[in-house]
Motif scaffolding. Sequence first.
Motif, PDB file in Angstrom:
ATOM      1  N   HIS A 140       0.808  -1.229   0.000  1.00 50.18           N
ATOM      2  CA  HIS A 140       0.000   0.000   0.000  1.00 50.18           C
ATOM      3  C   HIS A 140       0.839   1.277   0.000  1.00 50.18           C
ATOM      4  O   HIS A 140       0.336   2.356   0.247  1.00 50.18           O
ATOM      5  CB  HIS A 140      -0.959   0.000   1.187  1.00 50.18           C
ATOM      6  N   VAL A 141       2.128   1.158  -0.305  1.00 51.29           N
ATOM      7  CA  VAL A 141       3.002   2.328  -0.337  1.00 51.29           C
ATOM      8  C   VAL A 141       3.688   2.423  -1.694  1.00 51.29           C
ATOM      9  O   VAL A 141       3.675   1.473  -2.480  1.00 51.29           O
ATOM     10  CB  VAL A 141       4.063   2.292   0.791  1.00 51.29           C
ATOM     11  N   LYS A 142       4.301   3.581  -1.936  1.00 52.45           N
ATOM     12  CA  LYS A 142       5.124   3.756  -3.128  1.00 52.45           C
ATOM     13  C   LYS A 142       6.388   4.492  -2.724  1.00 52.45           C
ATOM     14  O   LYS A 142       6.472   5.079  -1.644  1.00 52.45           O
ATOM     15  CB  LYS A 142       4.365   4.500  -4.223  1.00 52.45           C
ATOM     16  N   ILE A 143       7.366   4.452  -3.592  1.00 52.91           N
ATOM     17  CA  ILE A 143       8.635   5.121  -3.318  1.00 52.91           C
ATOM     18  C   ILE A 143       8.405   6.627  -3.211  1.00 52.91           C
ATOM     19  O   ILE A 143       7.722   7.221  -4.031  1.00 52.91           O
ATOM     20  CB  ILE A 143       9.670   4.811  -4.419  1.00 52.91           C
ATOM     21  N   ASP A 144       8.983   7.213  -2.182  1.00 48.67           N
ATOM     22  CA  ASP A 144       8.994   8.667  -1.997  1.00 48.67           C
ATOM     23  C   ASP A 144      10.354   9.132  -2.523  1.00 48.67           C
ATOM     24  O   ASP A 144      11.392   8.840  -1.925  1.00 48.67           O
ATOM     25  CB  ASP A 144       8.836   8.996  -0.509  1.00 48.67           C
ATOM     26  N   ASN A 145      10.337   9.818  -3.657  1.00 45.57           N
ATOM     27  CA  ASN A 145      11.593  10.185  -4.314  1.00 45.57           C
ATOM     28  C   ASN A 145      12.521  11.013  -3.425  1.00 45.57           C
ATOM     29  O   ASN A 145      13.735  10.823  -3.458  1.00 45.57           O
ATOM     30  CB  ASN A 145      11.311  10.907  -5.630  1.00 45.57           C
ATOM     31  N   ALA A 146      11.958  11.917  -2.634  1.00 42.74           N
ATOM     32  CA  ALA A 146      12.794  12.745  -1.754  1.00 42.74           C
ATOM     33  C   ALA A 146      13.470  11.882  -0.688  1.00 42.74           C
ATOM     34  O   ALA A 146      14.664  12.054  -0.400  1.00 42.74           O
ATOM     35  CB  ALA A 146      11.954  13.845  -1.112  1.00 42.74           C
ATOM     36  N   GLN A 168      21.097   9.821  -4.387  1.00 39.52           N
ATOM     37  CA  GLN A 168      20.832   9.953  -5.812  1.00 39.52           C
ATOM     38  C   GLN A 168      19.352   9.727  -6.074  1.00 39.52           C
ATOM     39  O   GLN A 168      18.643   9.147  -5.243  1.00 39.52           O
ATOM     40  CB  GLN A 168      21.676   9.011  -6.649  1.00 39.52           C
ATOM     41  N   LYS A 169      18.911  10.177  -7.230  1.00 41.33           N
ATOM     42  CA  LYS A 169      17.520  10.040  -7.630  1.00 41.33           C
ATOM     43  C   LYS A 169      17.182   8.562  -7.836  1.00 41.33           C
ATOM     44  O   LYS A 169      18.033   7.777  -8.279  1.00 41.33           O
ATOM     45  CB  LYS A 169      17.305  10.823  -8.930  1.00 41.33           C
ATOM     46  N   ALA A 170      15.951   8.197  -7.500  1.00 42.48           N
ATOM     47  CA  ALA A 170      15.501   6.817  -7.694  1.00 42.48           C
ATOM     48  C   ALA A 170      15.437   6.506  -9.185  1.00 42.48           C
ATOM     49  O   ALA A 170      14.735   7.175  -9.937  1.00 42.48           O
ATOM     50  CB  ALA A 170      14.131   6.616  -7.056  1.00 42.48           C
ATOM     51  N   LYS A 171      16.188   5.500  -9.618  1.00 37.20           N
ATOM     52  CA  LYS A 171      16.203   5.080 -11.020  1.00 37.20           C
ATOM     53  C   LYS A 171      15.902   3.585 -11.069  1.00 37.20           C
ATOM     54  O   LYS A 171      16.754   2.755 -10.745  1.00 37.20           O
ATOM     55  CB  LYS A 171      17.555   5.376 -11.653  1.00 37.20           C
ATOM     56  N   ASN A 231      13.573   3.906   5.317  1.00 37.60           N
ATOM     57  CA  ASN A 231      12.271   4.576   5.274  1.00 37.60           C
ATOM     58  C   ASN A 231      12.258   5.415   4.005  1.00 37.60           C
ATOM     59  O   ASN A 231      12.639   6.584   4.019  1.00 37.60           O
ATOM     60  CB  ASN A 231      12.072   5.445   6.526  1.00 37.60           C
ATOM     61  N   VAL A 232      11.888   4.793   2.880  1.00 30.35           N
ATOM     62  CA  VAL A 232      11.917   5.464   1.583  1.00 30.35           C
ATOM     63  C   VAL A 232      10.577   5.448   0.864  1.00 30.35           C
ATOM     64  O   VAL A 232      10.512   5.709  -0.326  1.00 30.35           O
ATOM     65  CB  VAL A 232      13.021   4.871   0.671  1.00 30.35           C
ATOM     66  N   CYS A 233       9.509   5.149   1.597  1.00 31.13           N
ATOM     67  CA  CYS A 233       8.189   5.058   0.962  1.00 31.13           C
ATOM     68  C   CYS A 233       7.174   5.985   1.625  1.00 31.13           C
ATOM     69  O   CYS A 233       7.399   6.493   2.711  1.00 31.13           O
ATOM     70  CB  CYS A 233       7.670   3.621   1.034  1.00 31.13           C
ATOM     71  N   LYS A 234       6.064   6.152   0.923  1.00 31.66           N
ATOM     72  CA  LYS A 234       4.925   6.900   1.445  1.00 31.66           C
ATOM     73  C   LYS A 234       3.664   6.166   1.047  1.00 31.66           C
ATOM     74  O   LYS A 234       3.646   5.412   0.067  1.00 31.66           O
ATOM     75  CB  LYS A 234       4.908   8.336   0.928  1.00 31.66           C
ATOM     76  N   ARG A 235       2.611   6.377   1.823  1.00 31.07           N
ATOM     77  CA  ARG A 235       1.332   5.725   1.533  1.00 31.07           C
ATOM     78  C   ARG A 235       0.757   6.225   0.211  1.00 31.07           C
ATOM     79  O   ARG A 235       0.864   7.394  -0.108  1.00 31.07           O
ATOM     80  CB  ARG A 235       0.315   5.998   2.618  1.00 31.07           C
TER      81      ARG A 235
END
Length: 156
Positions: A63-69, A77-80, A150-154
Amino acid sequence: MGVERVREYFKGFGLEDRIQVLNMSSATVELAAEAIGCEPKQIAKTITFLVDALPVMIVAAGHVKIDNAKFKARFNQKAKMIPGDQVQDYVGHRVGGVCPFAIKPGVKIYFDESLRENEILYPAAGDANSVVRLSLEEFEQVTTVVGWVNVCKRVE
């Protein structure tokens, strides 16, 4: 076949009987939750990235996705994401069955904090029709995790 490699991997832990081969696809969080009859947050999805040109897996709750920040703050580095047609070459499993078991050497695995919301998790088991039922404690024991992030957000 990916699921057979994963089954062999789980024999080393005496958990090979936990792998379920489903009659329908479990290639997405929604399909897997429907096929299993669980909540989407219990699906342990594996997302693959290149960090400094090396493969990295982030295993997170469904139920989460990557939070780019957050990703950039953690990995500098930016999520690639690894392009779908290259995932198998980098990690050893095809898209839809990517899991942190029976993977190629050198792939770093991180667990996202979102997994801690669940006592029972269902990661893929090597192909688009298989899952394995594990407690969070078992999941940690059978996976060579580098650490927790901790790299995700709902997903709203």
